[in-house]
Design an enzyme around this catalytic site. Structure first.
Site, PDB file in Angstrom:
ATOM      1  N   CYS A 137       0.836  -1.196   0.000  1.00 16.81           N
ATOM      2  CA  CYS A 137       0.000   0.000   0.000  1.00 16.81           C
ATOM      3  C   CYS A 137       0.879   1.257   0.000  1.00 16.81           C
ATOM      4  O   CYS A 137       1.896   1.319   0.685  1.00 16.81           O
ATOM      5  CB  CYS A 137      -0.946   0.095   1.185  1.00 16.81           C
ATOM      6  SG  CYS A 137      -2.174  -1.203   1.239  1.00 16.81           S
ATOM      7  N   ARG A 151       4.037  -0.215  -4.782  1.00 17.96           N
ATOM      8  CA  ARG A 151       3.778  -0.725  -3.439  1.00 17.96           C
ATOM      9  C   ARG A 151       2.496  -1.548  -3.362  1.00 17.96           C
ATOM     10  O   ARG A 151       2.241  -2.236  -2.367  1.00 17.96           O
ATOM     11  CB  ARG A 151       3.681   0.429  -2.439  1.00 17.96           C
ATOM     12  CG  ARG A 151       4.925   1.261  -2.355  1.00 17.96           C
ATOM     13  CD  ARG A 151       4.741   2.372  -1.370  1.00 17.96           C
ATOM     14  NE  ARG A 151       4.651   1.863  -0.019  1.00 17.96           N
ATOM     15  CZ  ARG A 151       5.675   1.613   0.767  1.00 17.96           C
ATOM     16  NH1 ARG A 151       6.885   1.833   0.329  1.00 17.96           N
ATOM     17  NH2 ARG A 151       5.511   1.164   1.988  1.00 17.96           N
ATOM     18  N   TRP A 203      -2.728  -2.713  -1.623  1.00 19.16           N
ATOM     19  CA  TRP A 203      -2.344  -4.122  -1.707  1.00 19.16           C
ATOM     20  C   TRP A 203      -3.180  -4.784  -0.623  1.00 19.16           C
ATOM     21  O   TRP A 203      -2.946  -4.589   0.572  1.00 19.16           O
ATOM     22  CB  TRP A 203      -0.856  -4.287  -1.429  1.00 19.16           C
ATOM     23  CG  TRP A 203      -0.349  -5.679  -1.643  1.00 19.16           C
ATOM     24  CD1 TRP A 203       0.045  -6.240  -2.822  1.00 19.16           C
ATOM     25  CD2 TRP A 203      -0.172  -6.694  -0.651  1.00 19.16           C
ATOM     26  NE1 TRP A 203       0.443  -7.541  -2.611  1.00 19.16           N
ATOM     27  CE2 TRP A 203       0.323  -7.845  -1.296  1.00 19.16           C
ATOM     28  CE3 TRP A 203      -0.395  -6.761   0.724  1.00 19.16           C
ATOM     29  CZ2 TRP A 203       0.609  -9.029  -0.618  1.00 19.16           C
ATOM     30  CZ3 TRP A 203      -0.116  -7.941   1.393  1.00 19.16           C
ATOM     31  CH2 TRP A 203       0.385  -9.060   0.716  1.00 19.16           C
ATOM     32  N   ASN A 229      -1.942   2.212   5.422  1.00 26.93           N
ATOM     33  CA  ASN A 229      -1.055   1.126   4.984  1.00 26.93           C
ATOM     34  C   ASN A 229      -0.719   0.326   6.238  1.00 26.93           C
ATOM     35  O   ASN A 229      -0.183   0.889   7.190  1.00 26.93           O
ATOM     36  CB  ASN A 229       0.213   1.736   4.371  1.00 26.93           C
ATOM     37  CG  ASN A 229       1.315   0.708   4.170  1.00 26.93           C
ATOM     38  OD1 ASN A 229       1.043  -0.480   4.058  1.00 26.93           O
ATOM     39  ND2 ASN A 229       2.551   1.170   4.138  1.00 26.93           N
ATOM     40  N   GLY A 230      -1.063  -0.961   6.262  1.00 24.53           N
ATOM     41  CA  GLY A 230      -0.732  -1.774   7.433  1.00 24.53           C
ATOM     42  C   GLY A 230      -1.875  -2.685   7.827  1.00 24.53           C
ATOM     43  O   GLY A 230      -2.773  -2.961   7.023  1.00 24.53           O
ATOM     44  N   GLU A 252      18.323 -17.316  -6.870  1.00 26.91           N
ATOM     45  CA  GLU A 252      17.848 -16.018  -7.355  1.00 26.91           C
ATOM     46  C   GLU A 252      17.315 -16.126  -8.791  1.00 26.91           C
ATOM     47  O   GLU A 252      16.295 -15.524  -9.130  1.00 26.91           O
ATOM     48  CB  GLU A 252      18.976 -14.977  -7.241  1.00 26.91           C
ATOM     49  CG  GLU A 252      18.654 -13.579  -7.735  1.00 26.91           C
ATOM     50  CD  GLU A 252      17.498 -12.902  -6.996  1.00 26.91           C
ATOM     51  OE1 GLU A 252      16.997 -13.438  -6.006  1.00 26.91           O
ATOM     52  OE2 GLU A 252      17.084 -11.834  -7.481  1.00 26.91           O
ATOM     53  N   LYS A 279      13.470 -15.075  -9.687  1.00 26.80           N
ATOM     54  CA  LYS A 279      13.127 -14.048 -10.685  1.00 26.80           C
ATOM     55  C   LYS A 279      12.129 -14.600 -11.697  1.00 26.80           C
ATOM     56  O   LYS A 279      11.147 -13.954 -12.038  1.00 26.80           O
ATOM     57  CB  LYS A 279      14.366 -13.547 -11.446  1.00 26.80           C
ATOM     58  CG  LYS A 279      15.288 -12.623 -10.725  1.00 26.80           C
ATOM     59  CD  LYS A 279      14.748 -11.226 -10.489  1.00 26.80           C
ATOM     60  CE  LYS A 279      14.006 -11.082  -9.180  1.00 26.80           C
ATOM     61  NZ  LYS A 279      14.727 -10.867  -7.979  1.00 26.80           N
ATOM     62  N   GLU A 297       8.621 -15.125 -10.101  1.00 29.04           N
ATOM     63  CA  GLU A 297       7.929 -13.890  -9.747  1.00 29.04           C
ATOM     64  C   GLU A 297       7.238 -13.240 -10.930  1.00 29.04           C
ATOM     65  O   GLU A 297       6.132 -12.733 -10.795  1.00 29.04           O
ATOM     66  CB  GLU A 297       8.934 -12.864  -9.216  1.00 29.04           C
ATOM     67  CG  GLU A 297       9.349 -13.056  -7.814  1.00 29.04           C
ATOM     68  CD  GLU A 297      10.275 -11.935  -7.386  1.00 29.04           C
ATOM     69  OE1 GLU A 297       9.910 -11.213  -6.474  1.00 29.04           O
ATOM     70  OE2 GLU A 297      11.364 -11.786  -7.979  1.00 29.04           O
ATOM     71  N   HIS A 342      19.996 -36.205  -5.319  1.00 27.47           N
ATOM     72  CA  HIS A 342      19.220 -36.640  -4.157  1.00 27.47           C
ATOM     73  C   HIS A 342      17.733 -36.336  -4.311  1.00 27.47           C
ATOM     74  O   HIS A 342      17.023 -36.195  -3.307  1.00 27.47           O
ATOM     75  CB  HIS A 342      19.785 -35.991  -2.889  1.00 27.47           C
ATOM     76  CG  HIS A 342      21.214 -36.354  -2.646  1.00 27.47           C
ATOM     77  ND1 HIS A 342      21.597 -37.572  -2.145  1.00 27.47           N
ATOM     78  CD2 HIS A 342      22.360 -35.678  -2.914  1.00 27.47           C
ATOM     79  CE1 HIS A 342      22.918 -37.626  -2.069  1.00 27.47           C
ATOM     80  NE2 HIS A 342      23.407 -36.485  -2.545  1.00 27.47           N
ATOM     81  N   LYS A 356       6.088  -4.469  -3.623  1.00 24.61           N
ATOM     82  CA  LYS A 356       7.537  -4.247  -3.526  1.00 24.61           C
ATOM     83  C   LYS A 356       8.027  -4.239  -2.086  1.00 24.61           C
ATOM     84  O   LYS A 356       9.088  -4.751  -1.786  1.00 24.61           O
ATOM     85  CB  LYS A 356       7.866  -2.914  -4.198  1.00 24.61           C
ATOM     86  CG  LYS A 356       9.323  -2.554  -4.136  1.00 24.61           C
ATOM     87  CD  LYS A 356      10.021  -2.881  -5.415  1.00 24.61           C
ATOM     88  CE  LYS A 356      11.505  -2.688  -5.331  1.00 24.61           C
ATOM     89  NZ  LYS A 356      12.219  -3.883  -5.783  1.00 24.61           N
TER      90      LYS A 356
END
Ligand code: F6R
Length: 612
Positions: free
Chosen positions: A2, A28, A76, A102-103, A487, A491, A494, A510, A607
């Protein structure tokens, strides 16, 4: 997670500033957007589920054009589905207060039950609406003083928030507060502005006040009055923010992610600037001096996501160059697992935003257990930088793409510098080796430019086109390049939503080897290091089972036995992750592009993760 903005201008209309601010903060959260303004003394709200373009359509009738004071929100979702009714701002039941938040308010069910008992109608499923009503209730007992009403209402709330509350009437009032998520404000005679991120303030002012937890501030042009929640006055000094406003635009690239990938040669140069001497590294702060570093017995790194992968690379560097034992932990696990820490432990937090709730909590826990703490962080005025004893700023500039690229690269460079400093302070790293490493780091910019040359990028685009319909992807790496495999997989997941798994190459036999077939592409990262021949055998084993292999790295023999290859300039193995990650970022980007995914706004992600 948010974004909130606000503007109170002396005479000028504020809508353009609100929409521009929301566009800057869209990274955000981008489920819903909304604004609330004061028009002829009345509060008017426009909000929509969807992207900012939806809101702009809503505003195109010009009805709010004359407003000079307003707040805005980009959501968000945490409580309640993505609907117009759940979008912010929320009004109290009498329409006297508009609120953006926001929260998460943890006791919102309790607040909701109490509001229902009082017969106050609830129109959304959000926790935010409950707080809007509570501020409305308190406004009745404070003679219309919004700042006091906010302070009183917040004393009833448990949880994490950054809020902006707006009241209309003959004398409009704009009040903000934070507990957890970031919030900054700035003001001049022309106006007052607020935002979740200083990036949205720099077009208006570079003198930014970063509010602290528990602050409540009233804003107006030329006015900033800050108090604690109990009303005690506070002084907060502005910080000069150097970021350029243009950093928040795409600069001719199709996506922020691509722009940020291409910025990486400059990012390396900036991370090194002013820090590198012939055979040592200089950082500000007593904690990075010889005496303090000689006292470090152990390093504990906490981070999340991509930043955690940087922490895993840092472990190899610190153990290898400075011979100090290192633990690396998901911050969300560390904070709840009763870690055993001694005063000789240095807690190192790694974060792009400096606002990730779990990473902040992990560092606070380490501090409470008597550890010294330092941050590797990109966001200058962030909570992490302010709370840590010492910080190594990444200097990557604002990162807008939701999938982190350039900040990760800067974390890797900062980790090399830190390991060299620690190694030199403790006498474990020979002068000549430090000189060689730092010299090679100085040439890294040029090597990355070669990797980002048009023909290399075009080759990766074509590779992505050939593999974009595969069932899944395996990324293998060993030693210091194992985190780069993690990583590369992250990427791809995502932004393309394809299944991808990162694994230590030696572990392949394994389990993961069972997945190998023609529909499963394996990326093998092959540096010319002590385990190169073992990694080469992994390539042979995958190929023997019909799985296509793409090799990325500088080990010529591994490159030769793979089906396809991306050749990376030859480097010291310690530095190889910095270059090896770049083709993997580009591959993820081009697969997502070929599959028509929304690269800068991948579904379900935000983000900055400022809640648990
Ligand atoms: C991945 C990504 C996230 C972040 C994570 C930590 O591309 O961006 O995994 O790395 O949320 O964020 P920071 O670094 O801001 O603490």
């Amino acid at each position: 997670m948010c974004g909130i903005v606000g503007a109170y201008l002396s005479g000028e209309p504020c809508l353009a500033a609100l929409v521009e601010g929301l566009r800057t903060l869209e990274y955000r959260g981008y489920d819903s957007v909304g604004v609330g303004v004061v028009l002829d003394g009345r509060l008017v709200v426009r909000r929509k589920a969807g992207r900012i373009e939806e809101l702009e359509r809503e505003l195109s009738d010009g009805a709010l054009a004359a407003a000079t004071i307003g707040i805005g929100h980009s959501r968000w979702a945490t409580h309640g589905a993505v609907t117009d009714a759940n979008a912010h701002p929320h009004l109290d039941w009498k329409g006297r207060v508009a609120l953006v938040h926001n929260g998460i308010l943890e006791n919102y069910l309790e607040l909701r039950a109490e509001l229902e008992r009082r017969g106050i109608p609830l129109r959304s499923q959000t926790d935010t609406e409950c707080l809007a009503h509570w501020i409305g209730i308190e406004l009745e007992g404070t003679d219309g003083d919004l700042a006091e009403a906010v302070r009183r209402a917040l004393r009833r709330v448990h949880g994490y928030y950054a809020i902006a509350a707006l009241a209309g009437g003959a004398r409009p009032q704009l009040v903000v507060s934070r507990e957890g998520p970031p919030l900054c404000v700035g003001h001049s005679a022309a106006g007052a502005w607020l935002a979740s991120d200083p990036l949205a303030l720099v077009p208006h002012t570079r003198e930014v006040v970063f509010l602290e937890d528990g602050d409540v501030a009233e804003l107006a042009p030329g006015k900033l009055v800050v108090t604690r929640r109990d009303g005690t006055p506070l002084a907060r000094r502005p910080v000069h923010v150097d970021w350029k406003a243009e950093a928040a635009d795409r600069g001719g690239f199709e996506h922020f992610m691509l722009k940020e990938i291409h910025e990486q040669p400059d990012v390396v140069a900036r991370a090194l600037f002013g820090r590198v001497e012939a055979d040592d590294v200089r950082f500000e702060g007593e904690l990075f001096g010889d005496a303090a570093l000689r006292g470090v017995e152990r390093v504990v790194i906490s981070a999340c996501g991509t930043a955690l992968h940087a922490g895993l690379v840092a472990r190899y560097l610190i153990e290898g160059l400075a011979r100090v034992p290192v633990d690396v932990d998901f911050a969300s696990e560390f904070r709840y697992r009763q870690p055993v820490l001694s005063p000789g432990t240095l807690a190192l937090g790694i974060s792009q935003s400096g606002e990730t709730a779990d990473t902040l909590a992990a560092l606070r826990l380490a501090r409470s257990l008597g550890c010294r703490q330092a941050a590797l962080c990109n966001a200058v005025g962030s909570t992490m930088v302010r709370e840590s004893e010492a910080a190594i700023l990444l200097q990557a500039g604002p990162e807008i793409g939701v999938a982190s690229t350039k900040a990760f690269l800067a974390m890797l460079v900062a980790s090399v510098l830190f390991a060299v400093r620690l190694g030199r302070a403790r006498g474990t790293l020979a002068l000549a080796e430090a000189r060689t490493l730092l010299g090679e780091l100085g040439r890294m910019r040029m090597n990355l430019e070669r990797l980002l040359a048009r023909e290399v990028v075009e080759g990766i685009r074509a590779l992505a086109e050939r593999h974009k319909d595969q069932r899944g992807f395996l990324f293998l790496g060993r030693g210091i390049n194992y985190p780069i495999a993690l990583e590369g997989a992250l990427k791809l997941k995502e932004i393309s939503y394809l299944h991808a798994e990162g694994y230590p190459a030696g572990e392949m036999k394994h389990g993961p080897i069972a997945m190998i077939d023609r529909q499963m592409t394996t990326f093998v990262i092959a540096a010319r290091d002590s385990v190169a021949s073992k990694v080469r055998s992994n390539i042979e084993q995958i190929r023997a089972r019909g799985g296509p292999v793409v090799c990325v790295g500088d080990d010529e023999e591994s490159l030769a036995v793979a089906d396809e290859r991306i050749v990376v300039p030859g480097l010291s193995p310690w530095l190889s992750p910095i270059a090896n990650v770049v083709p993997l970022q580009l591959f993820a980007y081009h697969v997502a592009l070929a599959r028509g995914c929304d690269i800068d706004k991948p579904r379900n992600l935000a983000k900055s993760v400022t809640v648990e």
